[in-house]
Scaffold this active site. Structure first.
Site, PDB file in Angstrom:
ATOM      1  N   GLU A 127      56.087 -36.863  16.815  1.00 21.48           N
ATOM      2  CA  GLU A 127      54.780 -37.531  16.791  1.00 21.48           C
ATOM      3  C   GLU A 127      54.536 -38.262  15.473  1.00 21.48           C
ATOM      4  O   GLU A 127      53.739 -39.187  15.399  1.00 21.48           O
ATOM      5  CB  GLU A 127      53.648 -36.521  17.032  1.00 21.48           C
ATOM      6  CG  GLU A 127      53.547 -36.027  18.458  1.00 21.48           C
ATOM      7  CD  GLU A 127      53.016 -37.081  19.430  1.00 21.48           C
ATOM      8  OE1 GLU A 127      53.454 -38.234  19.357  1.00 21.48           O
ATOM      9  OE2 GLU A 127      52.181 -36.725  20.267  1.00 21.48           O
ATOM     10  N   THR A 182      47.759 -44.747  17.550  1.00 18.87           N
ATOM     11  CA  THR A 182      47.214 -43.404  17.291  1.00 18.87           C
ATOM     12  C   THR A 182      46.825 -43.261  15.820  1.00 18.87           C
ATOM     13  O   THR A 182      45.773 -42.711  15.496  1.00 18.87           O
ATOM     14  CB  THR A 182      48.218 -42.312  17.712  1.00 18.87           C
ATOM     15  OG1 THR A 182      48.531 -42.526  19.083  1.00 18.87           O
ATOM     16  CG2 THR A 182      47.628 -40.924  17.570  1.00 18.87           C
TER      17      THR A 182
END
Ligand code: HSE
Length: 307
Positions: A127, A182
Site C-alpha cells: 500500500e 489515496t
C-alpha cells in the site's frame, strides 16, 4: 516443487463510514489476477498490459514480493504477471488486491504457511506504493474475505462473516483521478479531532461491529455515519451530498464514500432495491454534471488460488 502460481483477489471497500483504516469488506465487484513464476535470473520483473507502474519499487505487488524475497532469503528471480480488473484509484481496493494476491502467491510458491495476520502485514507493505503510507483495511479484506476489523500494535485481524443478504451498490463516477489519489485524499483529513466527534464515530463504529455479529443489516446501515473523514473528503466528489440523499431516499440503509473515494457505496438488504438505488445515485451524480457507472455487488471470499 511449485514454480508458478496464479491467484485472484477481490475488490474491497474500506472504512464503512466511521471505521477509518479499521474496517474493510471484500466485495465481489472485480478481481485482480497475479501469476508469480520463479526465474533463474535474479530480481523482480513485472509484466502487465495495464497502465500501472512496472518498476517493482513503485508497484504494489512488486513491493510485496521484494520484501518477501528479502525476509525469507529466497534465491530465485520472480516474474510477476498482473491482470488488473479492479479500476485503480476509485476506492475499491485495487492496489490492495494486487498486494494481497502477491503475498498469498509468494506464500504458496515457497510453502511458507504464513498465518492470516502475517500475510496481511506483508500485503500492507504494498500500500505504500500508492497511498504513501501503510494501512491494512483493504488488504485484510482482500486476503481474508468478508468483514474485517484491523486491530493494530500488534497487528491482529478480526474477521466476521457478513449477513448473507447484504447487498451493495457502488457508484463509480467518471472522473479523472490523480495518480496517487489515496495519498491526496489522505492529505485532506483533519490532523486534530474533537473529543465529541471521536465519541460519535466510536459509537457508530461499535454499533457496526455488533450489526455484523448479529447479522442486523438495519443496525449496520443506520450506523454508517462518519463525522470526521467523510465531511473533509466529500468536496472531492462532485454531487456527493445529492448522491447520498438520493440513495437513502431510494431505500439504502446507509451510504458513504467507498474507501478514499471517489466511488460512493450504498448498503441494502436485498438485490431488488439495488436497481432503484443505482438509478437514484446516477441522478445524484448527474446533478453535478458527472456520469457514473453503478456496480451491484455482495460480500466476497478472500484470495483464492486459480486452478
Ligand atoms: N482507509 C483508507 C483511506 C482506505 O480511507 O484512506 C484507502 O483505500
Amino acid at each position: 516443487m511449485v514454480s508458478r502460481i496464479t491467484v485472484v483477489a477481490p475488490s474491497s471497500t474500506a472504512n464503512l463510514g466511521p471505521g477509518f483504516d479499521v474496517f474493510g469488506l471484500a466485495v465481489n465487484a472485480f478481481y485482480d489476477e497475479i501469476t508469480l513464476t520463479k526465474k533463474k535470473t535474479k530480481g523482480v520483473r513485472i509484466i502487465t498490459k495495464d497502465d500501472i507502474p512496472t518498476n517493482p519499487d513503485k508497484n504494489t505487488a512488486g513491493l510485496v514480493v521484494k520484501n518477501m524475497i528479502k525476509k525469507f532469503k529466497t534465491r530465485d528471480g520472480i516474474e510477476i504477471k498482473i491482470k488488473k480488473n479492479i479500476p485503480p484509484g476509485y476506492g475499491m481496493g485495487s492496489s490492495a488486491a494486487s498486494a494481497a494476491a502477491a503475498a498469498v502467491a509468494f506464500d504458496k510458491l515457497y510453502q511458507l504457511r504464513l498465518d492470516g495476520n502475517s500475510l496481511v502485514e506483508f500485503a500492507g507493505l504494498g500500500e505504500k506504493a500508492s497511498a504513501g503510507s501503510i494501512h491494512y483495511d483493504n488488504v485484510a479484506a482482500s486476503v481474508l474475505g468478508g468483514f474485517v476489523i484491523v486491530k493494530t500494535n500488534p497487528l491482529e485481524i478480526i474477521k466476521i462473516d457478513p449477513p448473507t443478504n447484504l447487498r451493495m451498490c457502488i457508484a463509480v463516477p467518471k472522473l479523472k483521478v490523480p495518480k496517487k489519489k489515496t495519498k491526496v485524499s489522505r492529505s485532506v483529513i483533519p490532523k486534530k479531532v474533537s473529543f465529541k466527534d471521536s465519541i460519535t464515530n466510536l459509537s457508530n463504529a461499535t454499533a457496526i461491529v455488533v450489526g455484523f455479529m448479529n447479522k442486523d443489516l438495519e443496525l449496520i446501515g443506520r450506523s454508517i455515519k462518519d463525522v470526521i473523514v467523510e465531511p473533509s473528503r466529500q468536496y472531492m466528489i462532485p454531487g456527493f451530498a445529492k448522491v447520498k440523499e438520493n440513495a437513502l431516499k431510494a431505500g439504502a440503509l446507509g451510504v458513504t464514500i467507498s474507501g478514499a473515494g471517489p466511488s460512493v457505496i450504498a448498503f441494502s438488504k436485498s438485490s431488488a432495491d439495488l436497481k432503484k438505488i443505482g438509478v437514484a445515485m446516477t441522478k445524484g451524480f448527474e446533478s453535478a454534471k458527472t456520469k457514473c457507472q453503478t456496480i451491484m455487488c455482495k460480500p466476497s471470499i478472500g484470495v483464492s488460488i486459480k486452478k
